[in-house]
Motif scaffolding. Structure first.
Motif, short mmCIF file in Angstrom:
data_model
loop_
_atom_site.label_atom_id
_atom_site.label_comp_id
_atom_site.label_asym_id
_atom_site.label_seq_id
_atom_site.Cartn_x
_atom_site.Cartn_y
_atom_site.Cartn_z
N ARG A 1 0.85 -1.18 0.00
CA ARG A 1 0.00 0.00 0.00
C ARG A 1 0.90 1.24 0.00
N ILE A 2 0.69 2.12 -0.93
CA ILE A 2 1.55 3.28 -1.10
C ILE A 2 0.74 4.55 -0.91
N ASP A 3 1.47 5.67 -0.72
CA ASP A 3 0.77 6.95 -0.57
C ASP A 3 0.49 7.56 -1.93
N SER A 4 -0.21 8.69 -1.94
CA SER A 4 -0.64 9.30 -3.20
C SER A 4 0.55 9.88 -3.98
N THR B 1 3.64 8.69 -4.11
CA THR B 1 4.30 7.58 -4.81
C THR B 1 3.48 7.11 -6.00
N ARG B 2 2.16 7.10 -5.86
CA ARG B 2 1.30 6.70 -6.98
C ARG B 2 1.46 7.68 -8.15
N ALA C 1 -3.31 2.19 -3.33
CA ALA C 1 -2.85 3.43 -2.72
C ALA C 1 -3.84 3.86 -1.67
N GLU D 1 -7.71 2.22 -5.64
CA GLU D 1 -7.03 1.14 -6.32
C GLU D 1 -7.06 1.39 -7.82
#
Length: 536
Positions: A432-435, A437-438, A479, A483
């Motif tokens: 699960r990544i933060d915004s 990184t997305r 994220a 998703e």
């Protein structure tokens, strides 16, 4: 002098009637089929073969053999076709008496169809500037001077044919190409922004042609001037004799008319390169037109660049110029700088009394007593005088923006540096990544997909390559804000050579600073020990 026009050669051309007749589609289809078969060396054809060749055309729906025979007879009446009776394969007397015919395309029709085929391909002036033709013409003229045409039979005719064809090709292609630069389409291209990409190729093309023209023109002019009238007449007489020696099926022209035509061609060649003494030669006019075309291209590019620069802020330039003026100590230096920076201002004639305080002729205008005159505005709109606002000071905002940008760059580098250590990254391996990184991953995917080799280099010197750009395996990018279903891309990270050298240099400098600090600390401890020993 040009020979007088022979009006007896003029006549009406009934062979052209089929082009504009009521049933021109049928007639032109038949004649085009004849012309195509003529190029395949098939000359005499029967109506059945002609009908089979044109019946499949979509424009001739409902076309019958009887209509085809009628059209062939009409074309024969206009002089486009010749016919003969085909009785060789008749098995009965009735079949022989039906007058089965065969048709042949006449020479006029061949030239008309050849002209129409050429006109169908015309989309503009076309043309070209072939600089190699100058060398070819100079070489042929030098061969005439050396009498190389007298070595073997047929050499004079071949030499003249190649010389005059090169001359005609040069003249016609150059005239067409220069004319294409004067069209409205060319004017529209020269004011478009896309012309900036094309202008270097066009300018180099024209400049290379002018250089070849200037390099070869003196050779051609020198050879033409050294070929005297005797050599010219001997050469043209040999050309006419070799042309008449060719076997012909039609009536051959007389030697006098052929010589007159050859002399006219030589006169055209000489006038084109040397002129007639009353006006400049065509070669000079061509060179002048080409240089004018280059100048027009350069002016168009300069105007486009000036339009682009007109919208650019000149605040820094004016600030620098103002500081320059403020740093000057003498008024004379300021006058000189203003003259260089702004040039002469537009003069205005103001009426006033000239109050001269001295009769010296060498007295400067700057030493004269000024004449005061009130000027009123010519504007019909009267408004209250408004004070101009000072330029706001944005240094603090700039500093905040600069610091925020540096923080973003540091975060970007920290994220990339961790990935460089691992070497590769697959989207399915991410948790699960933060915004941020997305967004960063989506930017990398977009830049890799738009790059030819699916590779790009970041400002920090990291080369990011997408190894499986065409993968069909899909995954889910999870994220904090949702998703995203996308292909399971795999990225490979590596430092460029420049970035690797910069990192090594920075590391060496850091080690040097560390060593210097250690040495400095040891020196301080030693000094402290010495002082302690002294005090004790």
């Amino acid at each position: 002098m040009d020979k007088p026009m022979d009006y007896r050669a003029f006549r009406s051309v009934p062979e052209m009637k089929y082009v504009n007749a009521d049933n021109f589609v049928r007639y032109r289809t038949i004649m085009r089929f004849f012309y195509q078969e003529y190029k395949r060396l098939r000359y005499w054809m029967k109506p059945e073969d002609i009908y089979a060749g044109v019946a499949g055309d979509e424009e001739l729906s409902g076309y019958t053999l009887d209509l085809c025979v009628s059209d062939l007879e009409q074309l024969e009446q206009w002089g486009n076709l010749a016919s003969r009776h085909d009785g060789g394969r008749a098995s009965t007397l009735d079949e022989y008496m039906k007058k089965k015919m065969q048709y042949l395309m006449r020479p006029y029709s061949i030239e008309i169809e050849r002209l129409l085929e050429t006109l169908e391909k015309v989309t503009g002036y076309g043309g070209s500037l072939e600089s190699t033709l100058f060398d070819s013409i100079a070489e042929k003229l030098f061969a005439i001077r050396r009498m190389d045409w007298d070595s073997s039979p047929g050499a004079a005719l071949e030499l003249w044919t190649s010389l005059y064809e090169a001359f005609k090709k040069l003249h016609e292609n150059a005239a067409d190409y220069i004319a294409s630069l004067q069209t409205a389409r060319a004017e529209e291209m020269m004011v478009a922004e896309s012309f900036l990409v094309f202008k270097d190729r066009l300018t180099n093309y024209l400049q290379n042609f002018v250089q070849a023209l200037q390099r070869s023109a003196y050779k051609i002019e020198g050879n033409l001037e050294r070929i005297n009238a005797g050599v010219r007449d001997l050469f043209l007489d040999r050309v006419a004799a070799e042309d008449l020696d060719k076997p012909r099926m039609e009536e051959a022209p007389s030697k006098e008319s052929l010589l007159a035509e050859l002399e006219q061609g030589w006169s055209n060649l000489q006038r084109w390169f040397l002129g007639d003494g009353l006006a400049p030669s065509e070669l000079t006019l061509l060179e002048r037109s080409t240089k004018d075309a280059i100048a027009r291209i350069v002016r168009s590019v300069i105007r486009m660049q000036e339009r682009k620069r007109s919208g650019v802020s000149r605040k820094k330039e004016l600030d620098y110029l103002g500081r320059w003026f403020a740093g000057l100590e003498k008024l004379e230096d300021a006058h000189q700088l203003a003259g260089l920076a702004f040039g002469l201002f537009q003069t205005r004639h103001l009426q006033g009394e000239d109050l001269r305080t001295s009769d010296r002729a060498d007295q400067s205008m700057w030493d004269e007593v000024p004449t005061l005159r009130n000027l009123r505005s010519r504007s019909r709109k009267r408004g209250a005088k408004q004070d101009s606002d000072p330029i706001p000071d944005n240094e603090e905002r700039k500093q905040r923006e600069r610091e925020a940008y540096m923080r973003r760059q540091a975060e970007e580098w920290e994220a990339i540096r961790a990935l460089v250590g691992s070497g590769t990254l697959r989207i399915s391996d991410l948790g699960r990544i933060d915004s941020r990184t997305r967004i960063r991953l989506l930017q990398w995917i977009g830049r890799c997909n738009s790059a030819p080799k699916h590779t790009f280099v970041t400002p920090e010197g990291v080369r990011i390559a997408m190894k499986n750009a065409k993968t069909e395996v899909r995954t889910i990018l999870r994220a904090v804000d949702g998703e995203l279903h996308l292909p399971d891309y795999e990225f490979e990270f590596a430092l460029t050579d420049a970035a690797r050298e910069a990192a090594a240099t920075a590391e060496m400098k850091a080690e040097a600073r560390t060593d210097a600090g250690a040495v400095g600390a040891a020196g301080v401890d030693g000094a402290a020990g010495t002082e302690g020993g002294s005090s004790s």
